[in-house]
Design an enzyme around this catalytic site. Sequence first.
Site, PDB file in Angstrom:
ATOM      1  N   TRP A 190     -13.443   3.812  -5.514  1.00 35.59           N
ATOM      2  CA  TRP A 190     -12.813   4.173  -6.786  1.00 35.59           C
ATOM      3  C   TRP A 190     -13.703   3.602  -7.908  1.00 35.59           C
ATOM      4  O   TRP A 190     -14.062   2.423  -7.877  1.00 35.59           O
ATOM      5  CB  TRP A 190     -11.412   3.573  -6.833  1.00 35.59           C
ATOM      6  N   ASP A 271      -6.888  -2.838  -1.398  1.00 33.66           N
ATOM      7  CA  ASP A 271      -6.367  -2.099  -2.544  1.00 33.66           C
ATOM      8  C   ASP A 271      -5.420  -1.043  -1.966  1.00 33.66           C
ATOM      9  O   ASP A 271      -5.860  -0.133  -1.261  1.00 33.66           O
ATOM     10  CB  ASP A 271      -7.529  -1.447  -3.304  1.00 33.66           C
ATOM     11  N   LYS A 307       1.478   6.067  -7.946  1.00 36.34           N
ATOM     12  CA  LYS A 307       1.494   7.348  -7.218  1.00 36.34           C
ATOM     13  C   LYS A 307       2.765   7.522  -6.411  1.00 36.34           C
ATOM     14  O   LYS A 307       3.417   8.555  -6.487  1.00 36.34           O
ATOM     15  CB  LYS A 307       0.294   7.448  -6.273  1.00 36.34           C
TER      16      LYS A 307
HETATM   17  N1  KET Z   1      -6.860   1.676  -6.727  1.00 28.62           N
HETATM   18  C1  KET Z   1      -7.236   2.915  -6.372  1.00 28.62           C
HETATM   19  C2  KET Z   1      -7.949   3.102  -5.086  1.00 28.62           C
HETATM   20  C3  KET Z   1      -6.947   3.990  -7.220  1.00 28.62           C
HETATM   21  O1  KET Z   1      -7.315   5.180  -6.842  1.00 28.62           O
HETATM   22  C4  KET Z   1      -6.289   3.763  -8.449  1.00 28.62           C
HETATM   23  C5  KET Z   1      -6.059   4.867  -9.380  1.00 28.62           C
HETATM   24  C6  KET Z   1      -5.890   2.447  -8.734  1.00 28.62           C
HETATM   25  C7  KET Z   1      -6.200   1.438  -7.858  1.00 28.62           C
HETATM   26  C8  KET Z   1      -5.185   2.051  -9.983  1.00 28.62           C
HETATM   27  O2  KET Z   1      -4.086   2.739 -10.346  1.00 28.62           O
HETATM   28  P1  KET Z   1      -2.986   2.063 -11.308  1.00 28.62           P
HETATM   29  O3  KET Z   1      -2.390   3.194 -12.048  1.00 28.62           O
HETATM   30  O4  KET Z   1      -3.668   1.065 -12.169  1.00 28.62           O
HETATM   31  O5  KET Z   1      -2.018   1.414 -10.374  1.00 28.62           O
HETATM   32  N2  KET Z   1      -6.683   5.957  -9.329  1.00 28.62           N
HETATM   33  C9  KET Z   1      -6.507   7.155 -10.120  1.00 28.62           C
HETATM   34  C10 KET Z   1      -6.295   6.943 -11.572  1.00 28.62           C
HETATM   35  C11 KET Z   1      -7.324   6.118 -12.259  1.00 28.62           C
HETATM   36  O6  KET Z   1      -8.521   6.302 -12.074  1.00 28.62           O
HETATM   37  O7  KET Z   1      -6.896   5.213 -13.010  1.00 28.62           O
HETATM   38  C12 KET Z   1      -7.675   8.101  -9.836  1.00 28.62           C
HETATM   39  O8  KET Z   1      -8.603   7.744  -9.088  1.00 28.62           O
HETATM   40  O9  KET Z   1      -7.640   9.234 -10.326  1.00 28.62           O
END
Ligand code: KET
Length: 462
Positions: A190, A271, A307
Site C-alpha cells: 500500500w 496491517d 472497509k
Molecule cells: N492499510 C491498508 C493495506 C490499506 O489498504 C488502507 C487503505 C489502510 C491501511 C488505511 O485505511 P484507513 O482508512 O486509514 O483505515 N487503503 C485505501 C484507501 C487509502 O489509500 O487511504 C486504498 O488503498 O485505496
Amino acid sequence: MASTTLSLASGASAISNSKPKIRFSGSSNVGHLLRKERNSPLFTTLSTGRKTMAVAVNVSRFESIPMAPPDPILGVSEAFKADTNSAKLNLGVGAYRTEELQPYVLNVVKKAETLMLERGENKEYLPIEGLAAFNKVTAELLFGADNPVVQQGKVATIQGLSGTGSLRLAGAFIERYFPGAKVLLSSPSWGNHKNIFNDSRVPWSEYRYYDPKTVGLDFDGMISDIKDAPEGSFILLHGCAHNPTGIDPTPEQWEKIADVIQEKNHIPFFDVAYQGFASGSLDADASSVRLFTARGMELFVAQSYSKNLGLYAERIGALNVVSSSADAAARVKSQLKRLARPMYSNPPIHGARIVANVVGDPVLFNEWKEEMELMAGRIKNVRQKLFDSLSAKDKSGKDWSFILRQIGMFSFTGLNKAQSDNMTDKWHVYMTKDGRISLAGLSLAKCEYLADAIIDSFHNVS
Ligand code: KET
C-alpha cells in the site's frame, strides 16, 4: 507571517499592492527577523526609531514551498470528480459501492447510530487510549475472545485514527523505543506505508513479494529477503487481502514466514485493513495474525474499520501490541498514550461507539456478518464477470485467470503506467498508476465496458 508581533497600521490592507504600513510593536525576535530582511529586495523602508516600517506583503514567505504532487490514491478521486464524461468509472480508491455505484452505509451502522441517539450520549473527551468498550471488542474480534493473549492481558490496545493513524502511532513508537530498527515492506505494498515510515523517521526497505512472471507470490524471494534483514527488524505483513496485489500466502506459507521471522528474532507487524472482506469470514481473515500469536510471538497489529464496517470517514481503528507479559503490555500501553497525547490528544468517539455497539451486540454482530458476506459476495461476482468478459472478448489467447486467484477489494491487472494512463485518458476509467483497480467500485453492468478498456490498453499501448 510573524503576526503576534506585527500589526497593521490603521487603514493599511494586507492584501493591497500599495505597500501598507506595518507597526512593529514588540521586542521579540521579530526585530532580528526584520534586520535580516533589510537587504532583501522585498524590504522597502524601516524606521526603527518609530518602529514603523513599510514592506511589500504581496510576496509570500511561503514562496519557496513547492507544490506537492497529488496523492497517488486519493488524488485519483479528485481527478474523477472533475471528469464530466458520463461513462467515467472510479476504480481508484478502495471504497465499497453498491451495484448502482453509490456509497453504502451498512444497515447495522444505521441501527447502532439510532441506538446512540436514543441514549442521548454525551460528547465528553475520551481517555487517551480511546473508548474502553471499543478496545475490548476490537481485540476480541482480531485475536478471538478466548485467545490466551487477550485473557491474560498481554495485548495493549489503543484506539487509533483508523488504520493509517494506528500505523503512524506504531511508527512513532518504533522510532522512540527501537531506534535504528528497520521496517521491511512488501514490494509492492500500500503506497502510504512508505510515507508513514518516512514521516516517522523509521528506516525501511522492501522484501520481494509479487512475481510478475507468475502474477503470483515470489515466496522464495520473500523468505530469503526476510532472512537477510538485520536481526530484530519489523516485518510488515498484510493480514489478508494484500493491497495492491490481492495475493496472499497459503496457510503453509504463513507457517514458513513465521518460522523465519522467529529464527531471526524479527517482530511481525500486521496491517489488517480488510478483516472479513477477503473471504467474507472475520475468523478466516484473522487466521494469519492468530497463527503468529499462537506461537507466543510478540507483534503489532494495526486495524481498520474503514472497509468492513464502511466507516471510512469516522477514522476508527486500533493499534494492538502483543507482549509476552501483561506487565510489559501495560508499560507499552502507557507509552503509546504518551505518544498520542501531544499528537492528537484523544481519538474521536462516534465511530468507536458504532463499533462497540455492532461488535459487542450478538444480534447486530450477526447482521453485520450477513452484510459483509453480501459486500464480499458482490465483489466476487464482479471479479468473475470481469474475467468472463475479458476471456470472451480477448481473442489473443491471453490467460486472464490470475484475476480469479486474487482476493479482496482489488485486482492487480498487470497494466503498466502508460496503459493505466490510457485507461483514464481514453476510457475515463480512473485507477492507480500501478495497474490496480478497485473491484469494489465496479458494477456487473460496467464489466464489459471495463473489459474493452483493459483489452485496448493492454494490446494497443506498450
Ligand atoms: N492499510 C491498508 C493495506 C490499506 O489498504 C488502507 C487503505 C489502510 C491501511 C488505511 O485505511 P484507513 O482508512 O486509514 O483505515 N487503503 C485505501 C484507501 C487509502 O489509500 O487511504 C486504498 O488503498 O485505496
